[in-house]
Scaffold this active site. Structure first.
Site, PDB file in Angstrom:
ATOM      1  N   PHE A   9     -14.310  21.717  11.828  1.00 40.47           N
ATOM      2  CA  PHE A   9     -14.731  20.275  11.338  1.00 40.47           C
ATOM      3  C   PHE A   9     -15.714  19.625  12.316  1.00 40.47           C
ATOM      4  CE2 PHE A   9     -13.388  17.754   7.894  1.00 40.47           C
ATOM      5  CZ  PHE A   9     -12.896  18.418   7.025  1.00 40.47           C
ATOM      6  N   ARG A  38     -20.078  12.781  12.446  1.00 41.69           N
ATOM      7  CA  ARG A  38     -20.614  12.500  10.985  1.00 41.69           C
ATOM      8  C   ARG A  38     -21.537  11.460  11.433  1.00 41.69           C
ATOM      9  NH1 ARG A  38     -14.664  11.559   7.685  1.00 41.69           N
ATOM     10  NH2 ARG A  38     -14.674  13.749   7.248  1.00 41.69           N
ATOM     11  N   GLN A  60     -18.403   3.675   8.563  1.00 40.45           N
ATOM     12  CA  GLN A  60     -19.102   5.546   8.548  1.00 40.45           C
ATOM     13  C   GLN A  60     -19.491   5.843   7.216  1.00 40.45           C
ATOM     14  OE1 GLN A  60     -16.262   9.185   8.771  1.00 40.45           O
ATOM     15  NE2 GLN A  60     -17.087   8.815  10.887  1.00 40.45           N
ATOM     16  N   ARG A 104     -15.439   7.782  13.336  1.00 41.34           N
ATOM     17  CA  ARG A 104     -14.497   8.624  13.240  1.00 41.34           C
ATOM     18  C   ARG A 104     -14.616   9.890  13.138  1.00 41.34           C
ATOM     19  NH1 ARG A 104     -11.986  11.029   9.091  1.00 41.34           N
ATOM     20  NH2 ARG A 104     -13.107   9.849   7.319  1.00 41.34           N
ATOM     21  N   GLU A 130      -6.262   3.075   7.265  1.00 46.29           N
ATOM     22  CA  GLU A 130      -7.664   2.628   7.510  1.00 46.29           C
ATOM     23  C   GLU A 130      -7.725   1.111   7.587  1.00 46.29           C
ATOM     24  OE1 GLU A 130     -11.656   3.416   5.154  1.00 46.29           O
ATOM     25  OE2 GLU A 130      -9.845   4.445   4.481  1.00 46.29           O
ATOM     26  N   LEU A 185     -17.139  12.319  -2.730  1.00 46.90           N
ATOM     27  CA  LEU A 185     -16.926  13.258  -1.319  1.00 46.90           C
ATOM     28  C   LEU A 185     -17.136  14.658  -1.723  1.00 46.90           C
ATOM     29  CD1 LEU A 185     -16.415  13.208   1.691  1.00 46.90           C
ATOM     30  CD2 LEU A 185     -14.078  13.290   1.067  1.00 46.90           C
ATOM     31  N   ALA A 226      -0.213   6.007   4.901  1.00 45.58           N
ATOM     32  CA  ALA A 226       0.314   5.383   6.055  1.00 45.58           C
ATOM     33  C   ALA A 226       1.415   4.432   5.569  1.00 45.58           C
ATOM     34  CB  ALA A 226      -0.701   4.299   6.714  1.00 45.58           C
ATOM     35  N   GLY A 227       1.387   3.898   4.433  1.00 46.70           N
ATOM     36  CA  GLY A 227       2.557   2.875   3.699  1.00 46.70           C
ATOM     37  C   GLY A 227       3.738   4.110   3.506  1.00 46.70           C
ATOM     38  N   HIS A 233     -20.469   8.955   5.271  1.00 41.89           N
ATOM     39  CA  HIS A 233     -20.199  10.435   5.197  1.00 41.89           C
ATOM     40  C   HIS A 233     -21.422  11.257   4.935  1.00 41.89           C
ATOM     41  CE1 HIS A 233     -18.477  14.627   4.420  1.00 41.89           C
ATOM     42  NE2 HIS A 233     -17.379  14.050   4.900  1.00 41.89           N
ATOM     43  N   GLY A 268       0.725  -1.153   0.074  1.00 43.85           N
ATOM     44  CA  GLY A 268      -0.103   0.211   0.019  1.00 43.85           C
ATOM     45  C   GLY A 268       0.785   1.272  -0.086  1.00 43.85           C
ATOM     46  N   ALA A 269       0.485   2.380  -0.958  1.00 42.74           N
ATOM     47  CA  ALA A 269       1.268   3.465  -1.014  1.00 42.74           C
ATOM     48  C   ALA A 269       0.495   4.710  -0.829  1.00 42.74           C
ATOM     49  CB  ALA A 269       2.108   3.306  -2.481  1.00 42.74           C
ATOM     50  N   HIS A 314     -18.025   5.672   3.392  1.00 45.19           N
ATOM     51  CA  HIS A 314     -16.812   6.454   3.542  1.00 45.19           C
ATOM     52  C   HIS A 314     -15.464   5.862   4.087  1.00 45.19           C
ATOM     53  CE1 HIS A 314     -14.358  10.309   3.249  1.00 45.19           C
ATOM     54  NE2 HIS A 314     -14.366  10.475   4.557  1.00 45.19           N
ATOM     55  N   GLU A 372     -16.124  17.977   4.371  1.00 44.49           N
ATOM     56  CA  GLU A 372     -16.490  18.544   5.631  1.00 44.49           C
ATOM     57  C   GLU A 372     -16.123  19.973   5.643  1.00 44.49           C
ATOM     58  OE1 GLU A 372     -16.741  16.838  10.066  1.00 44.49           O
ATOM     59  OE2 GLU A 372     -17.295  15.363   8.328  1.00 44.49           O
ATOM     60  N   SER A 421      -8.593  11.079  10.185  1.00 49.91           N
ATOM     61  CA  SER A 421      -7.955   9.983   9.165  1.00 49.91           C
ATOM     62  C   SER A 421      -6.769  10.216   8.762  1.00 49.91           C
ATOM     63  CB  SER A 421      -9.108   9.750   8.224  1.00 49.91           C
ATOM     64  OG  SER A 421      -9.309  10.667   7.427  1.00 49.91           O
ATOM     65  N   LEU A 422      -6.602  11.536   8.246  1.00 47.74           N
ATOM     66  CA  LEU A 422      -4.993  11.834   7.818  1.00 47.74           C
ATOM     67  C   LEU A 422      -4.236  11.724   8.998  1.00 47.74           C
ATOM     68  CD1 LEU A 422      -5.885  14.667   5.111  1.00 47.74           C
ATOM     69  CD2 LEU A 422      -5.330  12.231   4.584  1.00 47.74           C
TER      70      LEU A 422
END
Length: 577
Positions: free
Chosen positions: A116, A282, A236, A391, A380, A248, A15-16, A238, A11-12, A349, A251, A396-397
């Site tokens: 937010f 949310r 979740q 969440r 995630e 999306l 997180a990866g 959204h 995964g790129a 989402h 928000e 998340s970021l």
């Protein structure tokens, strides 16, 4: 072909690549990705990344961020993991700024911050400006910055390789098996440390903000290797997906002051969250939208959506801070939000559940937090759990970046103690057999038809609102779909860019873990966060203040267990906004 590296990351996304940056300081790191790295779904994140920098609200503090995250999680989030996340957030932001992330700025030149959903000051009394942002391209600029840094540090990328097998022997991970999408054929990636950063699984629902690649591959591979998944019932939705498209609409629009209006032009959130209104968490906003529609107050001829109104924000401000929203509305909805309200509906989402890990990113295999040696996960696809049952936006970021960094550091610390254990005699045997079975299928069922039926039925029976009756119905539908999946036909017999085989493999993954979502939701006889049972509308802390663990045994049966939620400073209380 066998490739040997100290560390293999699947995964790129954020997180990866963030983990790769840390681990590559001391080890040879390879990143396996079925997409080109800069196309990873992290780049679709728009609105911001949370941290208590105090650039706008001088009275903000880390405790308020922690409280909001715990309360937003409906008290299912592990408070040790949440404490780590919120404490590290400011450092994470400044670190990414120094890497080159072009954040939007205040008039004084500081990193800009905006409101937010679910983020507040003084324990819920007023909305907080805590979201750091780069217009509404925040995930995009973070992703590209990390990719540049990985190239600088000579991280090796294997683009267009799809993970299809996890090699685990006696609770020791030895690497993965991957399919070469571009040329065809299987490859073994042999490593001391293996990490999943494969993202979410929103594609199991009809209306979703997730990319086509978000099919939960890493989760399914762990499940097939005999490992559990955690809290899969918590998905979740959204509140603001573009009507019929699910794309999306950040928000960040509501953070800038956008209104939600029903078909009667009422700001209906006053009925559900009178203090925070559109900036409630949310799960609450999504349920409120769905309630307005179900009770006949929706908009349009079919009364099947509501409106997001940003006209009063003004063209100049929209162009400065949420330009992507306007272009998405124009290109995909035929609506100019400067002149008219935007039709929206809830969209699948984010997945709060996933691969169970410790606070440091090590994968566990039982209720006692026993470790799978050499296996890690973040982002995630992992369940730390910092998000619990719901969440908060911009967390998340932060989760992907902070826990990607934390997991990368764990790998860097562990790598000197891990050995490159010998592979089994034929590490590709099971995977070769499975892919051969799929590629050689000569039935009469089309993958696309099964996929559509899966997504339509999950949306209808396991969406924003759930009931025992609908979940039982969906359980039977999934059994029927699995039977149909055994009768698929693959028309394309080539090896080069065979998307028929790719999509068939992804469908198999989705069918397998969808059963855990549905059966976990059926088992949890309460409503909590994003899991809302109409037949059990109350939260039940006596029986259900715990995490769900689910395994699939060799016969295909699902077995459930549980582990306690980590509670430190914040005891469960009623959620009022």
């Amino acid at each position: 072909m066998t490739h040997i590296h100290d560390v293999v990351i699947i995964g790129a996304g954020l997180a990866g690549m963030r983990a790769a940056l840390e681990a590559s300081k001391v080890a040879d790191v390879a990143v396996i990705t079925k997409l080109y790295p800069s196309r990873s779904h992290s780049g679709a994140a728009q609105g911001g990344i949370a941290a208590t920098l105090k650039n706008v609200d001088s009275d903000d503090c880390i405790e308020f961020h922690m409280f909001d995250t715990v309360k937003g999680s409906d008290y299912l989030g592990d408070q040790d993991a949440i404490e780590n996340l919120c404490n590290e957030a400011p450092e994470v932001i400044y670190e990414t700024e120094h890497m080159g992330v072009p954040y939007s700025r205040t008039p004084e030149g500081k990193i800009a911050q905006r409101k937010f959903g679910g983020h507040s000051l003084h324990h819920g009394k007023v909305a907080a400006n805590r979201a750091c942002y780069a217009a509404d391209y925040t995930g995009h600029v973070l992703l590209h910055t990390f990719f540049e840094q990985c190239i600088k540090q000579r991280v090796r990328f294997y683009s267009e390789f799809q993970a299809v097998g996890l090699i685990v022997v006696d609770n020791r991970c030895l690497g993965i098996v991957a399919w070469d999408i571009q040329k065809g054929g299987l490859h073994v990636f042999h490593a001391k440390a293996t990490m999943f950063a494969t993202g979410g699984y929103g594609r199991v629902f009809k209306i979703t903000s997730n990319a086509h690649a978000s099919t939960g591959d890493g989760l399914a591979l762990c499940l097939r290797a005999g490992l559990p998944l955690e809290d899969m019932e918590f998905v979740q939705f959204h509140p603001t997906g573009l009507y019929k498209q699910g794309i999306l609409l950040s928000e960040g629009a509501r953070g800038e002051g956008a209104y939600l209006l029903n078909g009667l032009n009422e700001r209906f959130m006053e009925r559900y969250a009178p203090t925070l209104m559109e900036l409630a968490p949310r799960d609450m906003v999504s349920r409120s939208i769905q309630t307005e529609i179900l009770e006949g107050r929706g908009a349009g001829p079919k009364k099947d959506h509501v409106w997001l109104d940003i006209r009063h924000i003004g063209e100049k401000r929209i162009a400065a801070v949420i330009p992507q929203i306007r272009s998405l509305c124009l290109n995909f909805g035929g609506v100019d939000p400067i002149k008219q309200p935007i039709p929206i509906q809830t969209t699948a989402h984010y997945s709060m559940g996933g691969i169970p890990v410790t606070c440091d990113g090590r994968v566990i295999y039982d209720e006692k937090n026993s470790l799978v040696e050499g296996l890690y996960a973040a982002g995630e696809c992992a369940c730390v759990s910092v998000h619990g049952a719901n969440r908060l936006g911009t967390n998340s970021l932060l989760d992907a970046t902070a826990n990607g960094r934390r997991t990368g550091r764990t790998i860097a610390n562990d790598i000197g103690k891990l050995k490159l254990n010998a592979l089994p005699e034929n590490p590709m045997e099971d995977t070769q057999e499975r892919i051969g079975r799929v590629a050689g299928s000569t039935g009469r069922e089309k993958v696309i038809h099964i996929r559509h039926d899966l997504r339509d039925s999950m949306e209808e029976n396991c969406g924003v609102f759930r009931s025992g009756e609908r979940l039982q119905k969906q359980k039977q539908i999934l059994k029927d779909l699995l039977e149909r999946y055994r009768q698929i036909k693959i028309d394309d017999q080539s090896k080069v860019f065979n998307t028929d085989i790719m999509e068939a493999l992804e469908l198999g993954y989705m069918l397998e873990f969808s059963e855990l979502i549905v059966e976990g939701a059926l088992r949890r006889t309460e409503s909590r966060g994003a899991h809302s049972r109409t037949d059990f509308p109350k939260r039940d802390d006596v029986n259900w203040l715990n995490h769900t663990l689910a395994w699939r045994d060799a016969s295909g049966q699902i077995r459930f267990g549980s582990k306690p939620v980590v509670i430190k400073n914040y005891q469960p209380m009623e959620r009022k906004y």
